[in-house]
Design an enzyme around this catalytic site. Structure first.
Site, short mmCIF file in Angstrom:
data_model
loop_
_atom_site.label_atom_id
_atom_site.label_comp_id
_atom_site.label_asym_id
_atom_site.label_seq_id
_atom_site.Cartn_x
_atom_site.Cartn_y
_atom_site.Cartn_z
N ASP A 80 3.45 -0.77 10.86
CA ASP A 80 3.75 -1.75 12.07
C ASP A 80 4.55 -0.74 12.75
O ASP A 80 4.19 -0.37 14.56
CB ASP A 80 4.22 -2.71 11.67
CG ASP A 80 3.47 -3.40 11.26
OD1 ASP A 80 2.79 -3.99 10.53
OD2 ASP A 80 3.81 -5.02 10.68
N GLU B 212 -5.97 0.37 12.09
CA GLU B 212 -5.00 1.88 12.16
C GLU B 212 -6.11 2.57 13.48
O GLU B 212 -5.83 3.46 14.01
CB GLU B 212 -5.05 3.16 11.11
CG GLU B 212 -6.28 3.15 10.66
CD GLU B 212 -6.69 2.35 9.16
OE1 GLU B 212 -7.38 3.47 8.58
OE2 GLU B 212 -6.90 1.59 9.00
N ASN C 48 1.18 2.91 4.84
CA ASN C 48 1.93 2.01 3.84
C ASN C 48 2.56 1.54 3.03
O ASN C 48 2.86 1.03 2.77
CB ASN C 48 0.79 0.67 4.31
CG ASN C 48 0.52 0.36 6.02
OD1 ASN C 48 1.06 0.09 6.58
ND2 ASN C 48 -0.58 -0.41 6.20
N ASP D 251 -8.26 6.86 15.60
CA ASP D 251 -7.90 6.95 14.48
C ASP D 251 -6.80 7.54 13.76
O ASP D 251 -6.70 8.62 13.55
CB ASP D 251 -9.29 7.28 13.20
CG ASP D 251 -8.73 6.86 12.16
OD1 ASP D 251 -9.37 5.27 11.94
OD2 ASP D 251 -8.80 7.16 10.88
#
Length: 376
Positions: A248, A274, A239, A231
């Site tokens: 991205d 993620e 973000n 993770d």
């Protein structure tokens, strides 16, 4: 007009279409599997078809049989080359020896001429090009069959040549186009199916198999394999502060690192959001912490444009054993949860003896996990 000849050629054309359908059914996966098994099947089918085409042709007034056996021979030559084209075409070309012996020589010469021209043009006429090779280079088909029946001039049988040439040429061209179109359509279908399947089972951003593929591979694991859940730490902040394009870029870079770091028999997945998953094949349990640590370090070594710099990951893992894969998935998820609760950027491997939670809690967890899949 010789109606008997046209009827004979029409019967041959019907047999040829049936052959094309059967041949197209041998294309069941794309790209075709390696080895001789499928190739032998196609070549044997071609020999059988050319023999049937010859035997079903009605003898012409001169005693010659005008048939379409060179069409499947041309198809095999395009697919496998000249030597195999001659091999599959020779039996039917020698069948005239059972009748008027003078008809065998033109048949053999026809075979050699058509196979030679087809082999010379096989890089131009690609039946496996579903994007239109046959349409772009249709003129080459006429060249392939142009010399049919001309060897009869060597026997001084110009009368038979003039009588049968144009109908024979026309039926050869039509037969080839029907066969080739049927095969290219089948190839196009297989390519489209594989493309859609790839799109359904691969994450477009990271280039890794997605959660659906993970769900398909999970039941195929065996005792001695292992699972890692990875993770990205504080990815929401990435973000929010740097924008989704940067997020991205981070996800794509992490996916590449995982794929490049693993062995060939291992597989990384975009598990969702993620989170990534890794299935490791045949890994001793005592080596699992080192492997997980190496993956964590590889991701931490990534450098992105300032002010982001780098990212870290939390890793939870568990080994598969003589229990259900659901138990291993739960153990890895619990190990990942403990890492995140302990400050992130770490590794935790679940003990093999770790059991499952109460049934109600496990059912709720499974519902939540399935919801993540459907909402992906």
């Amino acid at each position: 007009m010789n109606l008997a000849l046209l009827h004979s050629l029409f019967v041959n054309l019907s047999v040829l279409v049936t052959f094309s359908f059967l041949l197209s059914l041998t294309y069941r996966a794309w790209p075709p599997p390696p080895g001789w098994q499928l190739k032998s099947l196609r070549l044997s089918l071609t020999v059988l078809t050319t023999t049937v085409l010859y035997l079903m042709a009605t003898p012409e007034a001169s005693g010659a049989r005008i048939e379409l056996s060179l069409v499947p021979v041309a198809l095999m030559t395009l697919r496998y080359g000249g030597w195999l084209g001659v091999l599959v075409g020779l039996p039917s070309s020698l069948l005239p020896l059972a009748g008027p012996a003078h008809d065998a020589l033109p048949s053999v010469l026809n075979l050699l001429a058509v196979v030679g021209l087809t082999h010379a043009l096989r890089w131009t006429l690609n039946m496996e090009d579903a994007k239109g090779s046959l349409q772009r280079y249709g003129w080459a088909v006429g060249l392939i069959f142009l010399p049919i029946e001309w060897p009869r001039l060597l026997l001084g049988d110009a009368e038979t040549l003039m009588r049968v040439y144009l109908p024979a040429l026309a039926f050869h061209l039509v037969g080839f186009w029907l066969c080739a179109t049927m095969i290219t359509s089948r190839v196009a279908l297989l390519q489209s199916r594989d493309q859609f399947r790839l799109q359904a089972l691969q994450d477009a951003l990271c280039g890794l198999p997605n959660r659906r593929q993970f769900e398909l591979d999970l039941p195929l694991t065996e005792p001695g394999d292992a699972l890692l859940l990875i993770d990205l730490d504080h990815f929401k902040r990435v973000n929010d502060e740097f924008g989704h394009p940067v997020g991205d870029e981070v996800l794509a870079a992490v996916g590449r690192v995982l794929a490049d770091t693993l062995r060939g028999r291992d597989r990384a997945y975009r598990y969702g959001g993620e989170e990534f998953a890794v299935i490791l094949r045949r890994v001793p349990g005592d080596q699992l912490p080192q492997i997980a640590g190496r993956l964590r370090a590889a991701v931490s070594a990534l450098q992105f444009a300032p002010p982001l710099g780098g990212v870290t990951v939390s890793v939870g893992g568990a080994s598969f054993g003589p229990w259900s894969s659901t138990r291993t998935l739960w153990q890895a998820d619990e190990a990942l949860y403990h890492v995140k609760q302990s400050g992130r950027n770490g590794v935790r491997i679940a003990a093999p003896t770790a059991g499952l939670p109460p049934a109600e809690e496990l059912e709720a967890w499974l519902r939540q996990s399935s919801g993540a899949v459907s909402g992906e």
